[in-house]
Design a protein around this motif. Structure first.
Motif, mmCIF file in Angstrom:
data_model
loop_
_atom_site.group_PDB
_atom_site.id
_atom_site.type_symbol
_atom_site.label_atom_id
_atom_site.label_comp_id
_atom_site.label_asym_id
_atom_site.label_seq_id
_atom_site.Cartn_x
_atom_site.Cartn_y
_atom_site.Cartn_z
ATOM 1 N N CYS A 1 0.835 -1.210 0.000
ATOM 2 C CA CYS A 1 0.000 0.000 0.000
ATOM 3 C C CYS A 1 0.864 1.252 0.000
ATOM 4 N N ALA A 2 1.934 1.240 0.791
ATOM 5 C CA ALA A 2 2.828 2.407 0.843
ATOM 6 C C ALA A 2 3.470 2.648 -0.503
ATOM 7 N N ALA A 3 3.886 1.562 -1.171
ATOM 8 C CA ALA A 3 4.504 1.706 -2.493
ATOM 9 C C ALA A 3 3.501 2.256 -3.501
ATOM 10 N N LEU A 4 2.243 1.786 -3.400
ATOM 11 C CA LEU A 4 1.214 2.261 -4.320
ATOM 12 C C LEU A 4 0.934 3.738 -4.125
ATOM 13 N N LEU A 5 0.840 4.179 -2.866
ATOM 14 C CA LEU A 5 0.533 5.575 -2.576
ATOM 15 C C LEU A 5 1.639 6.515 -3.026
ATOM 16 N N SER A 6 2.887 6.021 -3.057
ATOM 17 C CA SER A 6 4.004 6.866 -3.456
ATOM 18 C C SER A 6 4.368 6.696 -4.926
ATOM 19 N N SER A 7 3.572 5.947 -5.678
ATOM 20 C CA SER A 7 3.894 5.692 -7.078
ATOM 21 C C SER A 7 3.770 6.979 -7.897
ATOM 22 N N PRO A 8 4.604 7.127 -8.933
ATOM 23 C CA PRO A 8 4.545 8.328 -9.783
ATOM 24 C C PRO A 8 3.171 8.559 -10.392
ATOM 25 N N LEU A 9 2.451 7.476 -10.709
ATOM 26 C CA LEU A 9 1.130 7.643 -11.327
ATOM 27 C C LEU A 9 0.177 8.382 -10.397
ATOM 28 N N LEU A 10 0.175 8.005 -9.094
ATOM 29 C CA LEU A 10 -0.715 8.663 -8.147
ATOM 30 C C LEU A 10 -0.261 10.075 -7.857
ATOM 31 N N VAL A 11 1.060 10.286 -7.782
ATOM 32 C CA VAL A 11 1.581 11.623 -7.543
ATOM 33 C C VAL A 11 1.164 12.553 -8.680
ATOM 34 N N HIS A 12 1.297 12.095 -9.918
ATOM 35 C CA HIS A 12 0.922 12.915 -11.065
ATOM 36 C C HIS A 12 -0.589 13.129 -11.120
ATOM 37 N N ALA A 13 -1.351 12.104 -10.717
ATOM 38 C CA ALA A 13 -2.807 12.254 -10.703
ATOM 39 C C ALA A 13 -3.230 13.323 -9.706
ATOM 40 N N ALA A 14 -2.579 13.350 -8.535
ATOM 41 C CA ALA A 14 -2.906 14.355 -7.521
ATOM 42 C C ALA A 14 -2.605 15.754 -8.047
ATOM 43 N N LEU A 15 -1.475 15.916 -8.732
ATOM 44 C CA LEU A 15 -1.123 17.220 -9.278
ATOM 45 C C LEU A 15 -2.108 17.641 -10.360
ATOM 46 N N ARG A 16 -2.498 16.698 -11.206
ATOM 47 C CA ARG A 16 -3.484 17.030 -12.253
ATOM 48 C C ARG A 16 -4.787 17.533 -11.633
ATOM 49 N N GLU A 17 -5.229 16.853 -10.583
ATOM 50 C CA GLU A 17 -6.468 17.265 -9.920
ATOM 51 C C GLU A 17 -6.308 18.624 -9.256
ATOM 52 N N ALA A 18 -5.138 18.863 -8.657
ATOM 53 C CA ALA A 18 -4.890 20.149 -8.004
ATOM 54 C C ALA A 18 -4.890 21.287 -9.018
ATOM 55 N N ILE A 19 -4.302 21.065 -10.187
ATOM 56 C CA ILE A 19 -4.249 22.106 -11.220
ATOM 57 C C ILE A 19 -5.654 22.470 -11.668
ATOM 58 N N VAL A 20 -6.520 21.469 -11.822
ATOM 59 C CA VAL A 20 -7.907 21.732 -12.224
ATOM 60 C C VAL A 20 -8.594 22.640 -11.204
ATOM 61 N N ARG A 21 -8.308 22.434 -9.908
ATOM 62 C CA ARG A 21 -8.923 23.256 -8.866
ATOM 63 C C ARG A 21 -8.286 24.639 -8.797
ATOM 64 N N ILE A 22 -6.987 24.710 -9.062
ATOM 65 C CA ILE A 22 -6.250 25.961 -8.897
ATOM 66 C C ILE A 22 -6.537 26.953 -10.020
ATOM 67 N N LYS A 23 -6.560 26.498 -11.256
ATOM 68 C CA LYS A 23 -6.587 27.401 -12.415
ATOM 69 C C LYS A 23 -7.723 28.430 -12.421
ATOM 70 N N PRO A 24 -8.959 28.074 -12.016
ATOM 71 C CA PRO A 24 -10.025 29.087 -12.040
ATOM 72 C C PRO A 24 -9.779 30.260 -11.095
ATOM 73 N N SER A 25 -8.842 30.096 -10.157
ATOM 74 C CA SER A 25 -8.569 31.148 -9.171
ATOM 75 C C SER A 25 -7.358 32.007 -9.540
ATOM 76 N N ILE A 26 -6.693 31.685 -10.639
ATOM 77 C CA ILE A 26 -5.497 32.415 -11.055
ATOM 78 C C ILE A 26 -5.898 33.562 -11.975
ATOM 79 N N VAL A 27 -5.405 34.758 -11.713
ATOM 80 C CA VAL A 27 -5.748 35.928 -12.528
ATOM 81 C C VAL A 27 -4.478 36.650 -12.961
#
Length: 253
Positions: free
Chosen positions: A10-36
């Protein structure tokens, strides 16, 4: 033994590059509407809107955080130049007039009040808990006057937490503002290994896992203190901890 293997898996899965990149992709979607884009509007000019830096929505949705040097532009009143922000609202660019409601030259931070309906605001994280080696990302408009007003995200780590001004052997190597800063006392800033460019000043530095803002990119105040003795400034990027911005927002309530 089986439980230990499952925990390791489970620890290896949570630290995998795929999940890390997925988290960043989701964060960017939330962040962009607030950037001016923070800039000035002059209808007799072509183009009418001119970029000065990046900002992001905070507080009640009508406050914009940015650097003080970005907001404190000299306006041409005779030609009706107006401090403004350019936001994307429902996929369409929208210019809002703005005014400075708070400024901290000490931390090179400013809060702008914009007209119109509230925009989606970003949450501030606890910057006192930021650690060296922590993953970060920031979104803004690098060289936006050339590359266009499309939010761009860079990622990296906090490579160091360091004083805003580095003492030197000979005080004559420091300019007057930095000597005054050392006399008043320094404060820590975040040194990042991701490169920011002109136009990124005021960009939010956020935790890719949570999307919470932990710092604000600064291309003027910090570099002047850290690199004042260099003939050619480095490409290192610095950020002001978000705790200073949180205090400004709290004072507006």
């Amino acid at each position: 033994m089986a439980d230990a293997r499952r925990r390791l898996a489970c620890a290896a899965l949570l630290s995998s590059p795929l999940l890390v990149h997925a988290a960043l992709r989701e964060a960017i979607v939330r962040i962009k509407p607030s950037i001016v884009v923070v800039g000035t509007l002059m209808r007799s000019r072509a183009p009418a809107f001119e970029l000065k830096g990046t900002g992001f929505v905070v507080g009640n949705g009508t406050l914009i955080a940015t650097n003080a040097h970005v907001a404190s532009v000299k306006l041409d009143d005779e030609k009706f130049e107006i401090l403004s922000v350019l936001a994307q609202v429902d996929g369409k660019p929208q210019i809002r007039e703005a005014r400075i409601v708070a400024s901290s030259p000490e931390h090179d931070l400013a809060l702008l009040q914009i007209q119109g309906a509230p925009l989606p605001a970003l949450a501030l994280g606890d910057s006192s808990r930021v650690a060296e080696g922590q993953s970060i990302a920031f979104t803004g408009f690098p060289i936006g006057s050339v590359l266009g007003f499309t939010p761009v995200t860079h990622r990296g780590i906090v490579s160091a937490i360091t004083p805003i001004v580095i003492p030197v052997d000979n005080v004559s190597q420091l300019n007057a503002p930095n000597r005054n800063r050392l006399a008043r006392g320094s404060f820590p800033v975040f040194q990042l290994d991701a490169t920011a460019y002109p136009g990124n000043s005021g960009s939010p530095v956020f935790d890719p896992d949570t999307g919470e803002v932990i710092g604000i990119i600064n291309m003027v105040l910090v570099k002047a203190g850290k690199e004042s003795v260099l003939a050619q400034p480095s490409g290192i990027t610095y950020a002001i901890p978000a705790s200073h911005l949180a205090a400004m927002i709290a004072a507006q309530r």
